[in-house]
Design a protein around this motif. Structure first.
Motif, PDB file in Angstrom:
ATOM      1  N   LEU A 234      -1.289   1.965 -12.288  1.00  0.00           N
ATOM      2  CA  LEU A 234      -1.178   3.285 -11.764  1.00  0.00           C
ATOM      3  C   LEU A 234      -1.211   4.342 -12.870  1.00  0.00           C
ATOM      4  N   ALA A 235      -0.850   3.721 -14.335  1.00  0.00           N
ATOM      5  CA  ALA A 235      -0.758   4.626 -15.656  1.00  0.00           C
ATOM      6  C   ALA A 235      -2.248   4.559 -16.038  1.00  0.00           C
ATOM      7  N   LEU A 236      -3.214   3.602 -15.651  1.00  0.00           N
ATOM      8  CA  LEU A 236      -4.388   3.456 -15.769  1.00  0.00           C
ATOM      9  C   LEU A 236      -5.268   4.364 -14.980  1.00  0.00           C
ATOM     10  N   ALA A 237      -4.932   4.629 -13.702  1.00  0.00           N
ATOM     11  CA  ALA A 237      -5.397   5.443 -12.791  1.00  0.00           C
ATOM     12  C   ALA A 237      -5.229   6.905 -12.921  1.00  0.00           C
ATOM     13  N   VAL A 238      -4.195   7.122 -13.676  1.00  0.00           N
ATOM     14  CA  VAL A 238      -3.731   8.541 -13.931  1.00  0.00           C
ATOM     15  C   VAL A 238      -5.030   8.880 -14.828  1.00  0.00           C
ATOM     16  N   ARG A 239      -5.101   8.029 -15.974  1.00  0.00           N
ATOM     17  CA  ARG A 239      -6.161   8.352 -17.060  1.00  0.00           C
ATOM     18  C   ARG A 239      -7.487   8.477 -16.353  1.00  0.00           C
ATOM     19  N   MET A 240      -7.928   7.801 -15.494  1.00  0.00           N
ATOM     20  CA  MET A 240      -9.169   7.714 -14.890  1.00  0.00           C
ATOM     21  C   MET A 240      -9.523   8.903 -13.885  1.00  0.00           C
ATOM     22  N   CYS A 241      -8.460   9.283 -13.258  1.00  0.00           N
ATOM     23  CA  CYS A 241      -8.616  10.388 -12.259  1.00  0.00           C
ATOM     24  C   CYS A 241      -8.643  11.699 -12.897  1.00  0.00           C
ATOM     25  N   GLN A 242      -8.405  11.938 -14.197  1.00  0.00           N
ATOM     26  CA  GLN A 242      -8.247  13.261 -14.832  1.00  0.00           C
ATOM     27  C   GLN A 242      -9.743  13.451 -15.319  1.00  0.00           C
TER      28      GLN A 242
ATOM     29  N   ASN B  17       0.902  -1.297   0.126  1.00  0.00           N
ATOM     30  CA  ASN B  17      -0.012   0.155   0.091  1.00  0.00           C
ATOM     31  C   ASN B  17       0.889   1.127   0.014  1.00  0.00           C
ATOM     32  N   ALA B  18       1.893   1.360   0.859  1.00  0.00           N
ATOM     33  CA  ALA B  18       2.626   2.476   1.079  1.00  0.00           C
ATOM     34  C   ALA B  18       3.571   2.673  -0.224  1.00  0.00           C
ATOM     35  N   ALA B  19       4.205   1.445  -0.934  1.00  0.00           N
ATOM     36  CA  ALA B  19       4.715   1.684  -2.306  1.00  0.00           C
ATOM     37  C   ALA B  19       4.098   2.169  -3.333  1.00  0.00           C
ATOM     38  N   THR B  20       2.486   1.686  -3.326  1.00  0.00           N
ATOM     39  CA  THR B  20       1.751   2.206  -4.227  1.00  0.00           C
ATOM     40  C   THR B  20       1.382   3.628  -4.172  1.00  0.00           C
ATOM     41  N   ARG B  21       1.016   4.143  -2.923  1.00  0.00           N
ATOM     42  CA  ARG B  21       0.797   5.545  -2.752  1.00  0.00           C
ATOM     43  C   ARG B  21       2.118   6.457  -3.047  1.00  0.00           C
ATOM     44  N   GLU B  22       3.162   6.037  -2.589  1.00  0.00           N
ATOM     45  CA  GLU B  22       4.328   6.812  -2.911  1.00  0.00           C
ATOM     46  C   GLU B  22       4.452   6.930  -4.441  1.00  0.00           C
ATOM     47  N   ALA B  23       4.162   5.830  -5.279  1.00  0.00           N
ATOM     48  CA  ALA B  23       4.370   6.092  -6.626  1.00  0.00           C
ATOM     49  C   ALA B  23       3.381   7.001  -7.086  1.00  0.00           C
ATOM     50  N   ALA B  24       2.341   6.868  -6.684  1.00  0.00           N
ATOM     51  CA  ALA B  24       1.111   7.510  -7.173  1.00  0.00           C
ATOM     52  C   ALA B  24       1.047   9.211  -6.829  1.00  0.00           C
ATOM     53  N   ASN B  25       1.812   9.252  -5.792  1.00  0.00           N
ATOM     54  CA  ASN B  25       2.052  10.706  -5.376  1.00  0.00           C
ATOM     55  C   ASN B  25       3.168  11.280  -6.361  1.00  0.00           C
ATOM     56  N   ARG B  26       3.978  10.442  -6.958  1.00  0.00           N
ATOM     57  CA  ARG B  26       4.982  11.075  -7.838  1.00  0.00           C
ATOM     58  C   ARG B  26       4.355  11.394  -9.032  1.00  0.00           C
ATOM     59  N   LEU B  27       3.501  10.662  -9.432  1.00  0.00           N
ATOM     60  CA  LEU B  27       2.610  11.166 -10.587  1.00  0.00           C
ATOM     61  C   LEU B  27       1.540  12.044 -10.391  1.00  0.00           C
ATOM     62  N   GLY B  28       1.388  12.770  -9.387  1.00  0.00           N
ATOM     63  CA  GLY B  28       0.670  13.815  -9.087  1.00  0.00           C
ATOM     64  C   GLY B  28      -0.714  13.414  -8.664  1.00  0.00           C
ATOM     65  N   LEU B  29      -0.857  12.294  -8.226  1.00  0.00           N
ATOM     66  CA  LEU B  29      -2.318  11.663  -7.856  1.00  0.00           C
ATOM     67  C   LEU B  29      -2.497  12.208  -6.500  1.00  0.00           C
ATOM     68  N   ALA B  30      -4.014  12.390  -6.141  1.00  0.00           N
ATOM     69  CA  ALA B  30      -4.345  12.742  -4.762  1.00  0.00           C
ATOM     70  C   ALA B  30      -4.770  11.462  -3.938  1.00  0.00           C
ATOM     71  N   ALA B  31      -3.564  10.647  -3.648  1.00  0.00           N
ATOM     72  CA  ALA B  31      -3.656   9.203  -3.270  1.00  0.00           C
ATOM     73  C   ALA B  31      -3.890   8.963  -1.879  1.00  0.00           C
ATOM     74  N   HIS B  32      -4.820   8.220  -1.212  1.00  0.00           N
ATOM     75  CA  HIS B  32      -5.285   7.722   0.036  1.00  0.00           C
ATOM     76  C   HIS B  32      -5.110   6.226   0.479  1.00  0.00           C
ATOM     77  N   SER B  33      -4.283   6.029   1.455  1.00  0.00           N
ATOM     78  CA  SER B  33      -4.359   4.681   1.872  1.00  0.00           C
ATOM     79  C   SER B  33      -5.316   4.044   2.695  1.00  0.00           C
ATOM     80  N   PHE B  34      -5.848   3.237   2.493  1.00  0.00           N
ATOM     81  CA  PHE B  34      -6.959   2.462   3.081  1.00  0.00           C
ATOM     82  C   PHE B  34      -6.797   0.901   3.311  1.00  0.00           C
ATOM     83  N   PRO B  35      -5.892   0.345   3.812  1.00  0.00           N
ATOM     84  CA  PRO B  35      -5.684  -1.007   3.460  1.00  0.00           C
ATOM     85  C   PRO B  35      -6.778  -1.867   4.304  1.00  0.00           C
ATOM     86  N   LEU B  36      -7.331  -2.660   3.211  1.00  0.00           N
ATOM     87  CA  LEU B  36      -8.652  -3.466   3.724  1.00  0.00           C
ATOM     88  C   LEU B  36      -8.322  -4.895   4.358  1.00  0.00           C
TER      89      LEU B  36
END
Length: 224
Positions: A216-224, A15-34
Motif C-alpha cells: 500500500l505504501a507503494l500504491a500511495v506513490r503510484m497513485c499520486q 480484500n476488505a482489510a486492504t481497502r480499509e487500510a487504503a482508505n485510511r491512507l486517502g486512496l480512492a480504493a475499489h474492491s473487485f475480488p477476482l
C-alpha cells in the motif's frame, strides 16, 4: 492533484482489510475480488512432522476438521497474517518469516515437514535431509472481470496484485476483453507476481517487503 483510483483484486476477507487500510491512507480504493477461496477435500497424511509450513492464512480458514490432527505441531508461517490465523485456529507458531516460504525452507534442519497449501503454489527446494509432504487444502476459484471493473479499467488506474495466480488471471481477462494495458499501473507484492503479469502495462513496480503495508505504501506513490 486527484489521486488515481486503486483497484483491489484479492479475495475476501483480505480484500476488505486492504481497502480499509487504503482508505485510511486517502486512496480512492475499489474492491473487485477476482477469486473466491474454497476448501478442497484432503486427507491428513501420516506423520510425525517437525513443523507445518504455512504460506497462507487460507490454510487455517479453509483447512477443515482435518487440521485438528496437527494441533500439536508448531507452525512456521510465511508472515504475520498467516501466523495470526494459525493462532486463532489454536496452533502454536514457532517462526514468522517474510519474502515467501523458500527463505524459511533454506534454514530448516533435517527432518520431516508438512506443507499445507493452495492449488496455486510456488515450488519449494529443500536442503539435504529435509523432507516435505504437501497437502492441498484450498483453491482460489477465478471470476471474470465484471462490467463495472472493465469500465474502471478504461481510465488510468493502479491495480494491486497479491499473487501470481491473480497476475495471470487479470492479464488473461484484460486480453479477453480487449482492455488496453498502457493505462494500467501494476503494484505487485513480489517479483514473481510482476513477471507473471507479462508486459505492456503503463508501469510495474514491486513492494520492497512482502507485506500489505509495504504494498500500500507503494500504491500511495503510484497513485499520486
Amino acid at each position: 492533484m486527484i489521486p488515481l483510483p486503486l483497484i483491489i483484486l484479492r479475495p475476501e476477507p483480505g480484500n476488505a482489510a486492504t481497502r480499509e487500510a487504503a482508505n485510511r491512507l486517502g486512496l480512492a480504493a475499489h474492491s473487485f475480488p477476482l477469486f473466491e477461496i474454497a476448501a478442497v477435500p484432503w486427507q491428513a497424511p501420516q506423520g510425525p512432522f517437525d513443523a507445518i509450513l504455512a504460506g497462507s492464512a487460507n490454510i487455517f480458514r479453509h483447512g477443515g476438521p482435518q487440521l485438528s490432527a496437527f494441533k500439536s505441531v508448531p507452525v512456521m508461517a510465511v508472515g504475520a497474517t498467516t501466523a495470526e490465523a494459525a493462532r486463532a485456529a489454536g496452533f502454536a507458531v514457532s517462526h514468522i518469516g517474510e519474502g515467501g516460504l523458500q527463505p524459511t525452507v533454506e534454514t530448516l534442519p533435517p527432518g520431516h515437514y508438512l506443507r499445507l497449501a493452495g492449488e496455486d503454489r510456488v515450488t519449494l527446494t529443500p536442503p539435504a535431509g529435509v523432507r516435505i509432504a504437501t497437502e492441498v487444502v484450498y483453491a482460489a476459484l477465478s471470476r471474470p472481470i465484471s462490467s463495472q471493473l472493465a469500465a474502471l479499467l478504461e481510465q488510468t488506474c493502479v491495480v494491486l496484485l497479491h499473487s501470481g495466480e491473480a497476475a495471470r488471471h487479470f492479464a488473461d481477462e484484460c486480453e479477453r476483453l480487449g482492455i488496453a494495458r498502457n493505462r494500467v499501473y501494476l503494484a505487485c507484492l513480489a517479483p514473481r507476481i510482476a513477471s507473471l503479469a507479462g508486459h505492456g502495462w503503463a508501469d510495474i513496480r514491486v513492494a520492497t517487503q512482502r507485506t500489505d503495508a509495504d504494498l500500500l505504501a507503494l500504491a500511495v506513490r503510484m497513485c499520486q
